[in-house]
Motif scaffolding. Sequence first.
Motif, PDB file in Angstrom:
ATOM      1  N   GLN A   9     101.949 -28.635   8.772  1.00  0.00           N
ATOM      2  CA  GLN A   9     103.138 -27.808   8.559  1.00  0.00           C
ATOM      3  C   GLN A   9     103.161 -27.176   7.164  1.00  0.00           C
ATOM      4  O   GLN A   9     102.913 -27.840   6.161  1.00  0.00           O
ATOM      5  CB  GLN A   9     104.408 -28.646   8.743  1.00  0.00           C
ATOM      6  N   ASN A  10     103.454 -25.897   7.116  1.00  0.00           N
ATOM      7  CA  ASN A  10     103.793 -25.172   5.895  1.00  0.00           C
ATOM      8  C   ASN A  10     104.857 -24.168   6.298  1.00  0.00           C
ATOM      9  O   ASN A  10     104.574 -23.227   7.044  1.00  0.00           O
ATOM     10  CB  ASN A  10     102.578 -24.458   5.307  1.00  0.00           C
ATOM     11  N   PHE A  11     106.078 -24.372   5.830  1.00  0.00           N
ATOM     12  CA  PHE A  11     107.199 -23.579   6.304  1.00  0.00           C
ATOM     13  C   PHE A  11     107.296 -22.247   5.548  1.00  0.00           C
ATOM     14  O   PHE A  11     107.092 -22.173   4.338  1.00  0.00           O
ATOM     15  CB  PHE A  11     108.501 -24.352   6.150  1.00  0.00           C
ATOM     16  N   HIS A 170     100.767 -14.404   0.780  1.00  0.00           N
ATOM     17  CA  HIS A 170     100.421 -15.212  -0.398  1.00  0.00           C
ATOM     18  C   HIS A 170     100.857 -16.655  -0.205  1.00  0.00           C
ATOM     19  O   HIS A 170     101.887 -16.934   0.433  1.00  0.00           O
ATOM     20  CB  HIS A 170     101.082 -14.626  -1.646  1.00  0.00           C
ATOM     21  N   ARG A 171     100.095 -17.561  -0.748  1.00  0.00           N
ATOM     22  CA  ARG A 171     100.394 -18.994  -0.603  1.00  0.00           C
ATOM     23  C   ARG A 171     101.763 -19.360  -1.164  1.00  0.00           C
ATOM     24  O   ARG A 171     102.405 -20.300  -0.682  1.00  0.00           O
ATOM     25  CB  ARG A 171      99.312 -19.833  -1.298  1.00  0.00           C
ATOM     26  N   LYS A 179      96.998 -24.786  -0.272  1.00  0.00           N
ATOM     27  CA  LYS A 179      95.983 -24.550  -1.304  1.00  0.00           C
ATOM     28  C   LYS A 179      95.264 -23.223  -1.103  1.00  0.00           C
ATOM     29  O   LYS A 179      94.553 -22.762  -1.991  1.00  0.00           O
ATOM     30  CB  LYS A 179      94.970 -25.700  -1.295  1.00  0.00           C
ATOM     31  N   VAL A 180      95.431 -22.617   0.082  1.00  0.00           N
ATOM     32  CA  VAL A 180      94.706 -21.393   0.413  1.00  0.00           C
ATOM     33  C   VAL A 180      95.672 -20.269   0.767  1.00  0.00           C
ATOM     34  O   VAL A 180      96.843 -20.503   1.063  1.00  0.00           O
ATOM     35  CB  VAL A 180      93.741 -21.626   1.596  1.00  0.00           C
ATOM     36  N   MET A 181      95.171 -19.037   0.729  1.00  0.00           N
ATOM     37  CA  MET A 181      95.944 -17.871   1.153  1.00  0.00           C
ATOM     38  C   MET A 181      95.973 -17.804   2.678  1.00  0.00           C
ATOM     39  O   MET A 181      95.144 -18.415   3.360  1.00  0.00           O
ATOM     40  CB  MET A 181      95.329 -16.595   0.587  1.00  0.00           C
TER      41      MET A 181
END
Length: 260
Positions: A9-11, A170-171, A179-181
């Motif tokens: 998950q990355n919101f 963009h991250r 850690k990545v785009m």
Amino acid sequence: MIASKSLGQNFLLDSQLLARIAAIPGDLDGESVFEVGPGPGGLTRALLQAGAVVTAVERDERCLPALDELGDVFPNQLNVISDDAMKIDASELFRQPFHIISNLPYNIGSALLVNWLSRGDWPPAWKSLTLMFQREVAERIVAREGSSTYGRLSILAQWRSEARLAMPVHRSAFTPPPKVMSAVVHLTPKAQPDGVIPSVLENLTQAAFSQRRKMLRQSLKGLRGGLEALEAVSIEGTRRPDTVSVAEFTALARQLSQKV
């Protein structure tokens, strides 16, 4: 709410950015949309505001209350299924063609894409795919032969769909920042080339790119009929797989499909 690392998950919560993503497939007013891993519902809200009727699959039960609240704000527009998206056939959820739009969990994104692209029945039930990936995965999907990012995923995506990089992300737009785009890829189905069995193309590309620095005659010698197919379509066995175009791989798969 803290994002789960194990669920990939990355919101994404920037409303303007989410509205831009929701606009990529075109006018969604009244359109059916399938969303995987909505999390707390940032993209879901943008899709609902665009007029879409959304069916969302969410595995993390912590997200369900926030999604229920969204359903109250947009009555009759949101259906939430608490389940694992890897176990669901999206085409069985809809009576009409639909769009798939999602900020995919990083740990299952590629597998889901291959599932959607490799169905035996074609054209598919989906009208378009608008999907967020890690930037390096997105670049592999749209890469052309000769590129360092060209490979199996490029071919499986492009042999019967049009794929384009729709927008970078963009991250810093995510919570927590990965850690990545990232980047959004948009795919639309096109006619399937005649005489090609999808599973044959999958096996061919798996064999060819299992050791991408090897010549084709080496990587395909363990594939039944592989060397004969190379000769039949006049592809030099000394070439490396990353120099072989999607059309050439399709021609190879057509030859091999005749033997199945």
